[in-house]
Design an enzyme around this catalytic site. Structure first.
Site, PDB file in Angstrom:
ATOM      1  N   ASN A  63       5.871   0.377   0.747  1.00 37.57           N
ATOM      2  CA  ASN A  63       6.490   1.314  -0.190  1.00 37.57           C
ATOM      3  C   ASN A  63       5.861   2.693  -0.078  1.00 37.57           C
ATOM      4  OD1 ASN A  63       4.351  -0.239  -1.354  1.00 37.57           O
ATOM      5  ND2 ASN A  63       4.930   0.369  -3.417  1.00 37.57           N
ATOM      6  N   GLU A  65       5.773   6.085  -2.168  1.00 34.63           N
ATOM      7  CA  GLU A  65       6.101   6.685  -3.462  1.00 34.63           C
ATOM      8  C   GLU A  65       6.101   8.207  -3.387  1.00 34.63           C
ATOM      9  OE1 GLU A  65       3.614   4.803  -6.441  1.00 34.63           O
ATOM     10  OE2 GLU A  65       4.761   2.942  -6.236  1.00 34.63           O
ATOM     11  N   CYS A  74      11.269   1.594  -1.416  1.00 33.12           N
ATOM     12  CA  CYS A  74      10.632   0.278  -1.354  1.00 33.12           C
ATOM     13  C   CYS A  74      10.289  -0.101   0.088  1.00 33.12           C
ATOM     14  CB  CYS A  74      11.582  -0.788  -1.889  1.00 33.12           C
ATOM     15  SG  CYS A  74      11.925  -0.687  -3.639  1.00 33.12           S
ATOM     16  N   GLU A  76      10.787  -2.909   1.661  1.00 30.06           N
ATOM     17  CA  GLU A  76      11.835  -3.645   2.390  1.00 30.06           C
ATOM     18  C   GLU A  76      12.825  -2.692   3.041  1.00 30.06           C
ATOM     19  OE1 GLU A  76      10.751  -4.055  -0.687  1.00 30.06           O
ATOM     20  OE2 GLU A  76      11.086  -6.061  -1.462  1.00 30.06           O
ATOM     21  N   CYS A 116      17.133  -3.429  -2.752  1.00 23.91           N
ATOM     22  CA  CYS A 116      16.686  -3.977  -1.462  1.00 23.91           C
ATOM     23  C   CYS A 116      17.512  -5.196  -1.081  1.00 23.91           C
ATOM     24  CB  CYS A 116      15.195  -4.296  -1.495  1.00 23.91           C
ATOM     25  SG  CYS A 116      14.191  -2.794  -1.510  1.00 23.91           S
TER      26      CYS A 116
HETATM   27  N1  THU Z   1       8.727  -1.990  -4.712  1.00 19.97           N
HETATM   28  C1  THU Z   1       8.970  -2.366  -3.423  1.00 19.97           C
HETATM   29  O1  THU Z   1       8.436  -1.790  -2.476  1.00 19.97           O
HETATM   30  N2  THU Z   1       9.833  -3.383  -3.222  1.00 19.97           N
HETATM   31  C2  THU Z   1      10.488  -4.050  -4.202  1.00 19.97           C
HETATM   32  O2  THU Z   1      11.370  -4.829  -3.918  1.00 19.97           O
HETATM   33  C3  THU Z   1      10.097  -3.855  -5.596  1.00 19.97           C
HETATM   34  C4  THU Z   1       9.309  -2.622  -5.869  1.00 19.97           C
HETATM   35  C5  THU Z   1       7.831  -0.855  -4.940  1.00 19.97           C
HETATM   36  C6  THU Z   1       8.522   0.394  -5.403  1.00 19.97           C
HETATM   37  C7  THU Z   1       7.424   1.109  -6.101  1.00 19.97           C
HETATM   38  O3  THU Z   1       6.709   1.867  -5.151  1.00 19.97           O
HETATM   39  C8  THU Z   1       6.525   0.010  -6.639  1.00 19.97           C
HETATM   40  O4  THU Z   1       6.888  -1.164  -5.925  1.00 19.97           O
HETATM   41  C9  THU Z   1       6.675  -0.252  -8.124  1.00 19.97           C
HETATM   42  O5  THU Z   1       7.981  -0.427  -8.467  1.00 19.97           O
END
Ligand code: THU
Length: 162
Positions: A63, A65, A74, A76, A116
């Site tokens: 991920n 941010e 995310c 995925e 995702c």
């Molecule tokens: N996140 C993912 O990378 N994949 C997911 O399927 C759920 C959430 C990340 C997004 C964000 O950076 C952090 O988790 C909190 O939501």
């Protein structure tokens, strides 16, 4: 009379990494490696994804941010979009997903978000072959789903667009 239908699907639950076959275990280890490099200073929730392609190559994502929260992405989607960009036309066999928090120990298998699931479903339709998902936290059980369509029932897909 309306028809009530029960939708169900099978998952496999493993107690630990040792129970996975070698290929799945290796993929999960790469997902853990990817997770370590997540850029998640705001949520402190690191997610890793490792995508195994039919040509044997593995593409990883984590991920990413952003101070403007919705601009992040995310793990995925970082991974499957990279796979789609770098290896167009090569089928995705399996995606290992793992999550860890800097605030607590994640003992529940990672749950891909709805966006995702939708993004991965697109590739399942495109390649006309199921994508296996392996979901893990930092510790605890590992869940295997045999198709992303299972965890996005009644999902929107290309067949709606004529
Ligand atoms: N996140 C993912 O990378 N994949 C997911 O399927 C759920 C959430 C990340 C997004 C964000 O950076 C952090 O988790 C909190 O939501």
């Amino acid at each position: 009379m309306p028809l009530v239908k029960c939708l169900s699907f099978d998952i496999t639950i493993y107690d630990s990494l040792e129970e996975l076959n070698e290929s799945d275990r290796s993929l999960m280890m790469q997902s853990i490696g990817a997770r370590e490099n997540a850029y998640a200073p705001y949520s402190r929730f690191n997610v890793g994804a490792a995508v195994l392609l039919e040509n044997g190559k593995v593409v990883i994502g984590n991920n990413q941010e952003n101070a403007s929260y919705p601009s992040g992405l995310c793990a995925e989607r970082v991974a499957v979009f990279y796979a789609g960009a770098q290896f167009p036309g090569v089928k995705i066999k399996t995606i290992a997903i793992t999550a860890a928090s800097k605030n607590y120990e994640v003992a529940t298998p990672a749950a891909p978000c709805g966006n995702c699931r939708q993004a991965i479903l697109e590739y399942e339709f495109k390649q006309k072959e199921s994508i296996k998902l392996l979901l893990m936290g930092e510790v605890g059980k590992i869940i295997q789903c045999n198709s992303v369509a299972d965890i996005l029932p009644l999902g929107f897909n290309r067949t709606f667009l004529k």
